[in-house]
Write a protein that holds these residues in place. Structure first.
Motif, PDB file in Angstrom:
ATOM      1  N   VAL A 189       0.845  -1.197   0.000  1.00  0.00           N
ATOM      2  CA  VAL A 189       0.000   0.000   0.000  1.00  0.00           C
ATOM      3  C   VAL A 189       0.879   1.246   0.000  1.00  0.00           C
ATOM      4  O   VAL A 189       0.658   2.184  -0.766  1.00  0.00           O
ATOM      5  N   SER A 190       1.887   1.245   0.841  1.00  0.00           N
ATOM      6  CA  SER A 190       2.811   2.373   0.908  1.00  0.00           C
ATOM      7  C   SER A 190       3.489   2.616  -0.445  1.00  0.00           C
ATOM      8  O   SER A 190       3.592   3.758  -0.908  1.00  0.00           O
ATOM      9  N   SER A 191       3.932   1.550  -1.072  1.00  0.00           N
ATOM     10  CA  SER A 191       4.590   1.670  -2.371  1.00  0.00           C
ATOM     11  C   SER A 191       3.638   2.193  -3.443  1.00  0.00           C
ATOM     12  O   SER A 191       4.039   2.988  -4.305  1.00  0.00           O
ATOM     13  N   LEU A 192       2.385   1.769  -3.404  1.00  0.00           N
ATOM     14  CA  LEU A 192       1.392   2.271  -4.355  1.00  0.00           C
ATOM     15  C   LEU A 192       1.152   3.762  -4.133  1.00  0.00           C
ATOM     16  O   LEU A 192       1.053   4.531  -5.089  1.00  0.00           O
ATOM     17  N   GLU A 193       1.059   4.171  -2.874  1.00  0.00           N
ATOM     18  CA  GLU A 193       0.809   5.578  -2.566  1.00  0.00           C
ATOM     19  C   GLU A 193       1.995   6.466  -2.925  1.00  0.00           C
ATOM     20  O   GLU A 193       1.842   7.670  -3.070  1.00  0.00           O
ATOM     21  N   ARG A 194       3.169   5.898  -3.072  1.00  0.00           N
ATOM     22  CA  ARG A 194       4.358   6.657  -3.469  1.00  0.00           C
ATOM     23  C   ARG A 194       4.670   6.475  -4.952  1.00  0.00           C
ATOM     24  O   ARG A 194       5.722   6.902  -5.421  1.00  0.00           O
TER      25      ARG A 194
END
Length: 72
Positions: free
Chosen positions: A36-41
């Protein structure tokens, strides 16, 4: 704006509106919090299956995650 960036912006915005942490959203969608963090970045692009799972977890249509916000 790149589609990957649109997804990142919408994902983070919808998650924050619903007062969900990345971990909460990941649990609801059945994916890893770091993903999720990687998608948001905008580090990763999501598959159609992941997009569907995120949309279901957020209570929106998958297309809502890919629609560029309008500037007012």
């Amino acid at each position: 704006m790149r589609v990957r960036d649109v997804l990142a912006l919408n994902l983070k915005g919808l998650r924050q509106i619903q007062n969900l942490s990345q971990e909460d959203l990941a649990d609801l969608a059945g994916i890893d919090r770091t993903y999720v963090s990687s998608l948001e970045r905008s580090q990763y692009s999501a598959t159609i299956d992941v997009l569907e799972r995120l949309a279901l977890a957020l209570g929106v249509k998958p297309a809502d995650l890919l629609t560029e916000p309008t500037s007012n």
